[in-house]
Design a protein around this motif. Sequence first.
Motif, short mmCIF file in Angstrom:
data_model
loop_
_atom_site.label_atom_id
_atom_site.label_comp_id
_atom_site.label_asym_id
_atom_site.label_seq_id
_atom_site.Cartn_x
_atom_site.Cartn_y
_atom_site.Cartn_z
N THR A 136 0.81 -1.22 0.00
CA THR A 136 0.00 0.00 0.00
C THR A 136 0.85 1.27 0.00
N LEU A 137 2.16 1.13 0.15
CA LEU A 137 3.02 2.31 0.25
C LEU A 137 3.31 2.92 -1.12
N PRO A 138 3.51 4.23 -1.18
CA PRO A 138 3.85 4.89 -2.44
C PRO A 138 5.14 4.32 -3.01
N GLY A 139 5.13 4.00 -4.30
CA GLY A 139 6.32 3.48 -4.95
C GLY A 139 6.50 1.99 -4.86
N ALA A 140 5.66 1.31 -4.08
CA ALA A 140 5.79 -0.15 -3.96
C ALA A 140 5.42 -0.80 -5.29
N PRO A 141 6.21 -1.78 -5.75
CA PRO A 141 5.91 -2.43 -7.04
C PRO A 141 4.69 -3.33 -6.94
N ASN A 142 4.12 -3.64 -8.09
CA ASN A 142 2.90 -4.46 -8.12
C ASN A 142 3.12 -5.86 -7.57
N TRP A 143 4.36 -6.38 -7.68
CA TRP A 143 4.58 -7.75 -7.22
C TRP A 143 4.43 -7.89 -5.71
N MET A 144 4.48 -6.80 -4.96
CA MET A 144 4.25 -6.89 -3.52
C MET A 144 2.83 -7.39 -3.24
N LYS A 145 1.88 -6.90 -4.02
CA LYS A 145 0.49 -7.35 -3.87
C LYS A 145 0.36 -8.81 -4.29
N THR A 146 1.08 -9.18 -5.35
CA THR A 146 1.07 -10.58 -5.79
C THR A 146 1.63 -11.50 -4.71
N MET A 147 2.72 -11.05 -4.05
CA MET A 147 3.31 -11.85 -2.99
C MET A 147 2.35 -12.00 -1.82
N GLN A 148 1.59 -10.97 -1.54
CA GLN A 148 0.60 -11.05 -0.46
C GLN A 148 -0.38 -12.20 -0.73
N ILE A 149 -0.82 -12.31 -1.96
CA ILE A 149 -1.76 -13.37 -2.34
C ILE A 149 -1.08 -14.73 -2.34
N ASN A 150 0.14 -14.78 -2.89
CA ASN A 150 0.85 -16.05 -3.00
C ASN A 150 1.18 -16.66 -1.64
N MET A 151 1.42 -15.81 -0.64
CA MET A 151 1.77 -16.33 0.68
C MET A 151 0.65 -17.21 1.24
N LEU A 152 -0.57 -16.81 1.03
CA LEU A 152 -1.71 -17.57 1.55
C LEU A 152 -2.08 -18.72 0.63
N ALA A 153 -1.90 -18.52 -0.69
CA ALA A 153 -2.33 -19.53 -1.65
C ALA A 153 -1.33 -20.68 -1.78
#
Length: 294
Positions: free
Chosen positions: A191-208
Motif C-alpha cells: 500500500t506504500l507509495p512506490g511499492a511495485p505491483n509484485w508486492m500485492k502478488t506476494m501477499q496473495i501467494n503467501m496464503l495460496a
Amino acid sequence: MSSTTTDKKPGTSVHSMKGTALLSALVLLSLMGAVAVARWTERHPRSTAQLVPAEERLYVKGAAAKRMSLAFNGIIADWYWMRALQYVGRKAVGQEKLRIDNLSELDLKLLAPLLDTAATLDPKFITVYEYGAVVLPSVSDKDKDEDAVALLKKGIEANPEAWRLYHHLGYIYWQRGDYKLASEAYGAGATLPGAPNWMKTMQINMLARGSSPQVAREIYARIRDESEDEQVKLFAEYRLAQLDSLDEQERIRHVLSDYNARTGRCVAAWRDVSAQLRAAGLRMDSTVAPVDPT
C-alpha cells in the motif's frame, strides 16, 4: 542586581564551552582507542578467541552511544556498521566448510547488538536493516529470528515509507512458515507509495501457495534485484543456486524412476538414460553424467 547578573553570564558561557570541549575530547579519545583495539585484533587474528569477553565490553549500546556521539551520529553509525561486518568476517576466517545460510558455528552473539546500535544512531540506515534481515536468521539460534524481526520493525517505525523493509519482514515470516504474517507484511508494504505491483502478488501467494518452490524463487530473486547491499545480493544468489540444484535433483530422480518403471530394473550407467536426461534439460559431461552447472 544587574551587575551581578552580568558578571555571571561570561562565567557560565565559559564553563559550558569547557564542558562541551571536554566531552568532545572524551568521545574522540574513545573512538581512537576503539580503532586502535580494532586494528590490533585484525593484526592478531589468532588471539581473537581469547578476546571475546573483552570484545563484548568494547561497544556502547543504542541510546547510550547516541548520547555520547553528540553531532557525529552518522559517523559513529558507520563505524558500528563496519565493525559488524568485520566481526562476522573475523569469525569466518579459517572456517573451511562455512555455509552462508547457516552461521551457527560462528557464535555471532554480538551481531544483533552491533546492528541495533548502528540503527539507533542512524535510523535511516536502510542497509543495516536489510543485512540484519538476511544474516541474523542464519545464525540458527532460536532467538536470532526475533532479533531480525525486532530490527526490521524498528526500521519500519523510523522509515514508514520504505516498502523494502516490509518485503524483508515478509521474507522472515515466510522462512518461519508463518504464511499469514508474511502475507500481512507484504500487504502492508504493497500500500506504500512506490511499492511495485509484485508486492500485492506476494501477499496473495503467501496464503495460496506459500510453501511452493516457485514462491521461494520469486522471493530470493526480488531480494537479489532490489537490495542495494552486495552481500545481501550474494546471499540471494546462493539461495537461487540451491533452488536450481534441488530442481535438477528432482528431474534426475524422475528420469531414474521412469526408467525403473519401464524396464523393471535400476539404471546401470548414465548412458542408459542420456536421451531422457538431455530432454529434461540437464547438463552432462563427457561421460554423459549429470554435472552441477556451477
